[in-house]
Scaffold this motif. Structure first.
Motif, mmCIF file in Angstrom:
data_model
loop_
_atom_site.group_PDB
_atom_site.id
_atom_site.type_symbol
_atom_site.label_atom_id
_atom_site.label_comp_id
_atom_site.label_asym_id
_atom_site.label_seq_id
_atom_site.Cartn_x
_atom_site.Cartn_y
_atom_site.Cartn_z
ATOM 1 N N SER A 1 11.190 -1.588 7.984
ATOM 2 C CA SER A 1 11.872 -1.564 6.690
ATOM 3 C C SER A 1 12.259 -2.984 6.345
ATOM 4 C CB SER A 1 13.135 -0.704 6.753
ATOM 5 O OG SER A 1 12.804 0.628 7.038
ATOM 6 N N LEU A 2 11.906 -3.416 5.182
ATOM 7 C CA LEU A 2 12.390 -4.721 4.716
ATOM 8 C C LEU A 2 12.365 -4.788 3.207
ATOM 9 C CD1 LEU A 2 9.824 -6.621 3.754
ATOM 10 C CD2 LEU A 2 9.538 -6.957 6.195
ATOM 11 N N ARG A 3 12.958 -5.870 2.677
ATOM 12 C CA ARG A 3 13.238 -5.918 1.261
ATOM 13 C C ARG A 3 13.045 -7.368 0.822
ATOM 14 N NH1 ARG A 3 18.223 -6.942 -0.222
ATOM 15 N NH2 ARG A 3 18.886 -6.834 1.936
ATOM 16 N N VAL A 4 12.438 -7.567 -0.322
ATOM 17 C CA VAL A 4 12.304 -8.914 -0.880
ATOM 18 C C VAL A 4 12.879 -8.887 -2.287
ATOM 19 C CG1 VAL A 4 10.699 -10.739 -1.527
ATOM 20 C CG2 VAL A 4 10.205 -9.329 0.462
ATOM 21 N N TYR B 1 7.298 -1.293 -5.204
ATOM 22 C CA TYR B 1 7.203 -2.600 -5.848
ATOM 23 C C TYR B 1 7.748 -2.430 -7.256
ATOM 24 C CZ TYR B 1 5.053 -6.621 -8.145
ATOM 25 O OH TYR B 1 4.823 -7.745 -8.878
ATOM 26 N N LEU B 2 8.773 -3.188 -7.587
ATOM 27 C CA LEU B 2 9.441 -3.045 -8.883
ATOM 28 C C LEU B 2 9.845 -1.592 -9.134
ATOM 29 C CD1 LEU B 2 7.252 -5.389 -11.094
ATOM 30 C CD2 LEU B 2 9.661 -5.691 -10.516
ATOM 31 N N ILE C 1 3.976 2.242 -4.492
ATOM 32 C CA ILE C 1 2.571 1.812 -4.503
ATOM 33 C C ILE C 1 1.871 2.194 -3.204
ATOM 34 C CG2 ILE C 1 2.968 -0.104 -6.084
ATOM 35 C CD1 ILE C 1 2.775 -1.960 -3.609
ATOM 36 N N THR C 2 2.535 2.991 -2.366
ATOM 37 C CA THR C 2 1.916 3.387 -1.099
ATOM 38 C C THR C 2 0.619 4.141 -1.389
ATOM 39 O OG1 THR C 2 4.201 3.954 -0.616
ATOM 40 C CG2 THR C 2 2.601 4.232 1.166
ATOM 41 N N GLY C 3 -0.462 3.713 -0.779
ATOM 42 C CA GLY C 3 -1.717 4.449 -0.914
ATOM 43 C C GLY C 3 -2.532 4.116 -2.145
ATOM 44 N N LEU C 4 -2.033 3.209 -2.994
ATOM 45 C CA LEU C 4 -2.874 2.774 -4.126
ATOM 46 C C LEU C 4 -4.034 1.942 -3.582
ATOM 47 C CD1 LEU C 4 -0.575 1.481 -7.020
ATOM 48 C CD2 LEU C 4 -1.858 3.609 -6.895
ATOM 49 N N PRO C 5 -5.197 1.970 -4.255
ATOM 50 C CA PRO C 5 -6.284 1.096 -3.799
ATOM 51 C C PRO C 5 -5.945 -0.377 -4.028
ATOM 52 C CG PRO C 5 -6.911 2.267 -5.800
ATOM 53 C CD PRO C 5 -5.601 2.837 -5.354
ATOM 54 N N LEU D 1 10.323 -6.002 -3.829
ATOM 55 C CA LEU D 1 9.524 -5.258 -2.849
ATOM 56 C C LEU D 1 10.482 -4.568 -1.895
ATOM 57 C CD1 LEU D 1 6.556 -4.863 -1.768
ATOM 58 C CD2 LEU D 1 7.129 -6.632 -0.111
ATOM 59 N N ASP D 2 10.268 -3.290 -1.686
ATOM 60 C CA ASP D 2 11.155 -2.514 -0.836
ATOM 61 C C ASP D 2 10.298 -1.651 0.087
ATOM 62 O OD1 ASP D 2 13.286 -1.301 0.258
ATOM 63 O OD2 ASP D 2 13.780 -0.043 -1.464
ATOM 64 N N ILE D 3 10.318 -2.001 1.349
ATOM 65 C CA ILE D 3 9.490 -1.268 2.327
ATOM 66 C C ILE D 3 10.398 -0.403 3.183
ATOM 67 C CG2 ILE D 3 7.908 -1.504 4.283
ATOM 68 C CD1 ILE D 3 6.940 -4.071 3.111
ATOM 69 N N GLN D 4 10.051 0.876 3.321
ATOM 70 C CA GLN D 4 10.898 1.828 4.030
ATOM 71 C C GLN D 4 10.111 2.515 5.127
ATOM 72 O OE1 GLN D 4 14.087 3.324 2.850
ATOM 73 N NE2 GLN D 4 14.399 1.605 1.463
ATOM 74 N N GLN D 5 10.573 2.328 6.371
ATOM 75 C CA GLN D 5 10.070 3.116 7.517
ATOM 76 C C GLN D 5 8.538 3.152 7.589
ATOM 77 O OE1 GLN D 5 11.922 4.346 9.938
ATOM 78 N NE2 GLN D 5 13.690 3.444 8.933
ATOM 79 N N LEU D 6 7.940 1.978 7.473
ATOM 80 C CA LEU D 6 6.489 1.930 7.378
ATOM 81 C C LEU D 6 5.820 2.018 8.755
ATOM 82 C CD1 LEU D 6 4.587 1.482 4.905
ATOM 83 C CD2 LEU D 6 4.263 -0.814 5.797
#
Ligand code: ATP
Ligand code: MG
Lengths: 432, 241
Positions: free
Chosen positions: B27-30, B66-67, B71-75, B8-13
Motif C-alpha cells: 500500500s502506498l500513496r503519491v 489514479y485520480l 485503474i486496476t486491470g486496465l490495459p 496515486l493510491d495503491i491498496q493491498q497490492l
C-alpha cells in the motif's frame, strides 16, 4: 459521418489514425452501396431488370479503398500541409524538410517512372514475361518488407497471402463470375483478413517461434488448396481470367458478347497486348505501393512498426497498443501479397498450388534481407536483381543455381546490411 | 472523502509471476507535486510494482487508484492515455531510430498535435539531446540515453512520471545532473515516482520514501526520516551503526 475529412484530428496517434481510416472507409462503403446500388446495380435488359450486384459492390469497394487511403494520406506530413491550407486554424505541425538532394531525387524518380512505362513497348515476349515476374516480386518484397523489415516479425509463410490473392481471382471467376478488376480489391481485402487470422494467434510470439508458426501457416494454406479437390481442383490447378480494359478483351476471338481489344482499335491481333497491359497496370500498382509504403514509414503507424521491431517492451512502456500495431503490419503486408497474387494469376492464366511452396517464401524473404531490411528502394533493387539475374545466368546452364548462390554470398559479404541502408528523414520543427 | 484525493493510491497490492509472489499487500500513496521514492535491494519487487501500476503484470489482488479512479486491470495503453508515463528500467530507447524519432514515439498516447512545443520543452530540459537530435539513439552515451528515456516519457505530458532506476550504470556526476533535472521536472508540476538503488541521493531529492523488502513495504517516511533511520543507514547507505 460526413464525407469531408474531419480536420484538426489530423494529428492523432497511429491507432487513432488507423481506426479513423477504417471507420470512415466502412462508412463510405455503406454510403456508396446505398447510393449506387439502385443506380448501377439494376440493369434494364430488354424487358427485364437484371440485378448486377457486383457492379455497385466494386465501385463501393473502390470508394472505400480511396477513402481509406485518403484518410491515411491526410495524416502524412504533406497531407497535413494541404489540410492546413484548407483549414482556417493553422496548427503547428511538423513538416518534412525537402532538401535539394531530395528534389534531385524526385527528378530521377520521374525519369525512372517514364522509363518503366516505356519499357514494355521495347521488349519482346520473353523480356516482357521476365519484367512482369520481376514486378510481381517487387510487390511481394514491398509487402513482406512491412512485416519483416519494418515491424521485425519474421514471417516464413508469406506465400500464403500470395496464394490467397491468386486463388481469390481464380475461384472468384469460377464461382462468382467476377473479373480481374473486381477481384483486385476483394482479394486484397481477403488477404488482409487472412493476415489478421494469422496475426491473432501469434501476437505473443517472437523470433524463432513466430517463424515456425508462420511457416506452418503457409504450408496449411498450400495443403488445403492442394487437397480440397472439389473447390480448387487440387494439384490440377484452376484457370484465372485475363484482365479487361473497360470491357475489351485481350483474346484473339471474343467470348460470347465480348469485344476484343484489337478489333475495337482495328489493330492486328498481337498476343503481346495482353502482357503489355498487365505490365502497365502492375507497374502503376507497384509505384503506388512503393509510394504508400514510403509514406507510411514517416507516419505514426510506420514509426510504431519500427519501434515494435526495436523493442517491444519499450513500446508497451510508452502505451503503444502493440496488438493493433502488430495486426496492422500483418494485414498491410498480407494485403500487398494478395494484390501480387491476383497479378500472378492473371498473368499466368492458370495456377496450381505448386507455385506457392516454401521456396517462394524463402525467395521473397531473401529479397527483403538482401534489400536491407526496411529500405524501400533496396527491396525494389533486390527484387529486380533476384529475378532478372537467374535469367541472365541462363547462359551458364547447369551452373546457374551455383553461380546464383555464389553471387548471393558475395553480395552479403560486400554489403552485410543489404544493398541499401534505410534512410531516416529529418523533421523541421518551428522555433528550433 | 478527503479534501483532495491522492494522485496515486495503491491498496493491498499483490502481484505474482506464476508461482512466485513478487508483491505482498503493498500500500502506498503519491500526492500531487511530490517526488516519492521507492528503494529496495535487488529483486525486492520495485520494477514489478512500477510495471503493475502500468497494468503489466496485472495485480492478482488489491487496487490501484489514479485520480480517484480505479485503474486496476486496465490495459497498458489505456493507462498511458490517463496521463501516466514511464521510463523503464534499463532505458530501453529505440537504438536504430534517431533521437527525435524516439521522442516522437513517446507522444503516442497523446497524438501528434503538440509535438512542436513539447519537443522544444524537452530540448530545453536536455540541451544535449538537441545537439544530437539526428543521431541514432543507440550511439548515445549511457547518460544521454537516460535523458532520452526521460524526455521520451515526458512527451506524453504525464501528470505522473514513473522512473525505474534512472541512475543505473551512470557516473556519480551524471547521476547528480539527472537528479537535478528531476527537480526541474517536478517544478513544472509533474509528480514523480522514483524507483532507485541509489538510496542516498534518491532520499535527499524526494519528499517521501518507501522501503520495499521481499515484496512488502517495510518502512515509510519523509526523505530525512528515512536517511536518519538506522535500518536504512545500515542496509542501504552502507553505514555501520
Ligand atoms: N517476468 C518475470 N517472470 C518471473 N519472475 C519475475 C519476472 N520479473 C521479475 N520476476 C521476479 O520477481 C521478483 C522481483 O523482481 P523485480 O524486477 O521487481 O525486482 P527489482 O526490485 O526491480 O530488482 P532490481 O533492483 O534488481 O531491478 C524477483 O524475484 C524476480 O526474479
Ligand atoms: Mg528493477
Amino acid at each position: 459521418m460526413s464525407l469531408t475529412p474531419t480536420p484538426l484530428t489530423s494529428a492523432a496517434g497511429p491507432t487513432a489514425v488507423l481506426r479513423q481510416a477504417v471507420l470512415e472507409a466502412a462508412a463510405s462503403f455503406v454510403l456508396a452501396l446505398l447510393l449506387l446500388g439502385p443506380i448501377v446495380g439494376l440493369v434494364l435488359d430488354g424487358y427485364q431488370i437484371k440485378n448486377e450486384l457486383q457492379r455497385p459492390l466494386l465501385i463501393a469497394a473502390l470508394v472505400a479503398l480511396g477513402r481509406f487511403l485518403f484518410t491515411l494520406a491526410l495524416h502524412t506530413p504533406s497531407g497535413r500541409f494541404w489540410l492546413e491550407r484548407f483549414s482556417a486554424h493553422r496548427g503547428k505541425t511538423a513538416i518534412l524538410v525537402q532538401s535539394d538532394s531530395d528534389r534531385q531525387h524526385h527528378g530521377w524518380l520521374l525519369l525512372l517512372f517514364i522509363a518503366g512505362l516505356a519499357l514494355p513497348f521495347l521488349a519482346n515476349k520473353y523480356a516482357l514475361t521476365v519484367l512482369i515476374q520481376a514486378m510481381i516480386y517487387v510487390l511481394l518484397g514491398l509487402g513482406l518488407n512491412i512485416v519483416v523489415g519494418l515491424a521485425g516479425l519474421l514471417d516464413l509463410g508469406y506465400v500464403a497471402f500470395y496464394a490467397v490473392g491468386a486463388y481469390g481471382l481464380a475461384l472468384g471467376a469460377q464461382y462468382l463470375d467476377i473479373g480481374f478488376w473486381t477481384a483486385l480489391p476483394l482479394a486484397a481485402l481477403l488477404a488482409a483478413l487472412f493476415g489478421a487470422l494469422l496475426g491473432f494467434p501469434v501476437l505473443r510470439m517472437h523470433g524463432d517461434y513466430l517463424a515456425i508458426v508462420t511457416l506452418g501457416f503457409g504450408e496449411i494454406i498450400r495443403l488445403v488448396l492442394n487437397n480440397w479437390l472439389s473447390l480448387t481442383g487440387g494439384p490440377n490447378g484452376i484457370a484465372a481470367p485475363a484482365p479487361q480494359l473497360f470491357g475489351l478483351e485481350f483474346s484473339r476471338s471474343a467470348r460470347e458478347g465480348g469485344l476484343p481489344f484489337h478489333e475495337y482499335f482495328q489493330l492486328a491481333y498481337n498476343p503481346l497486348h495482353r502482357f503489355i497491359f498487365i505490365y502497365l497496370v502492375l507497374f502503376l500498382v507497384v509505384c503506388l505501393m512503393a509510394l504508400v509504403v514510403n509514406r507510411l514509414r514517416n507516419m505514426p503507424v510506420g514509426r510504431a512498426w519500427e519501434a515494435l521491431r526495436e523493442d517491444e517492451i519499450a513500446c508497451r512502456a510508452l502505451g503503444i497498443n502493440h496488438v493493433l500495431v502488430k495486426l496492422s503490419a500483418f494485414m498491410m503486408g498480407a494485403m500487398v501479397g494478395g494484390i501480387a497474387g491476383v497479378f500472378f494469376a492473371t498473368y499466368q492464366g492458370f495456377i496450381n498450388p505448386a507455385s506457392f511452396n516454401f521456396f517462394e517464401s524463402a525467395l521473397i524473404l531473401a529479397i527483403v534481407v538482401l534489400g536491407g531490411l526496411g529500405s524501400t528502394s533496396g527491396v525494389i533493387l533486390a527484387a529486380l536483381v533476384l529475378t532478372i539475374l537467374p535469367e541472365v545466368l541462363r547462359a551458364f546452364a547447369d551452373y546457374r543455381v551455383f553461380a546464383f548462390g555464389v553471387l548471393m554470398v558475395l553480395m552479403m559479404i560486400w554489403r552485410p546490411r543489404g544493398l541499401i541502408q534505410p534512410r531516416r528523414r529529418a523533421f523541421d520543427v518551428e522555433g528550433l | 472523502m478527503p479534501e483532495q484525493e491522492p494522485l496515486l493510491d495503491i491498496q493491498q497490492l499483490d502481484a505474482r509471476y506464476g508461482a512466485i509472489q513478487a508483491l505482498r499487500g503493498v500500500s502506498l500513496r503519491v500526492e500531487r507535486g511530490e517526488i516519492v521514492t521507492l528503494i529496495g535491494a535487488n529483486g525486492a519487487g520495485k520494477s514489478t510494482l512500477l510495471m503493475s501500476i502500468f497494468g503489466d503484470p496485472r495485480p492478482s489482488a488489491g487496487h490501484i487508484r489514479y485520480l480517484g479512479r480505479d485503474i486496476t486491470g486496465l490495459p497498458t495503453h489505456a493507462i498511458a492515455k490517463l496521463g501516466i508515463a514511464q521510463a523503464p528500467e534499463g532505458r530501453r530507447i529505440f537504438p536504430a531510430m534517431r533521437v527525435e524519432e524516439n521522442l516522437l514515439m513517446g507522444a503516442t498516447p497523446l497524438g501528434m498535435q503538440h509535438i512542436d512545443t513539447d519537443l522544444i520543452k524537452v530540448f530545453e530540459l536536455f540541451p544535449r539531446l538537441k545537439e544530437r537530435r539526428d543521431q541514432r539513439a543507440g550511439t548515445l552515451s549511457g547518460g544521454e540515453q537516460q535523458m532520452l528515456a526521460i524526455g521520451r516519457a515526458l512527451m506524453s505530458r504525464p501528470q505522473l512520471l514513473l522512473l525505474d532506476e534512472p541512475s543505473l550504470g551512470l557516473a556519480p556526476l551524471v547521476t547528480q545532473r539527472i537528479f537535478a533535472i528531476l527537480g526541474e521536472i517536478r517544478a513544472t508540476g509533474t509528480t514523480i515516482f522514483l524507483v532507485e538503488q541509489n538510496a542516498r541521493q534518491a532520499l535527499k531529492l524526494a519528499q517521501r520514501g518507501y522501503v520495499l523488502v521481499n515484496g512488502a513495504i517495510r518502512l515509510s517516511g519523509s526523505g530525512e526520516e528515512l536517511l536518519a533511520n538506522p535500518e536504512v543507514r545500515q542496509a542501504y547507505l552502507g553505514i555501520r551503526a
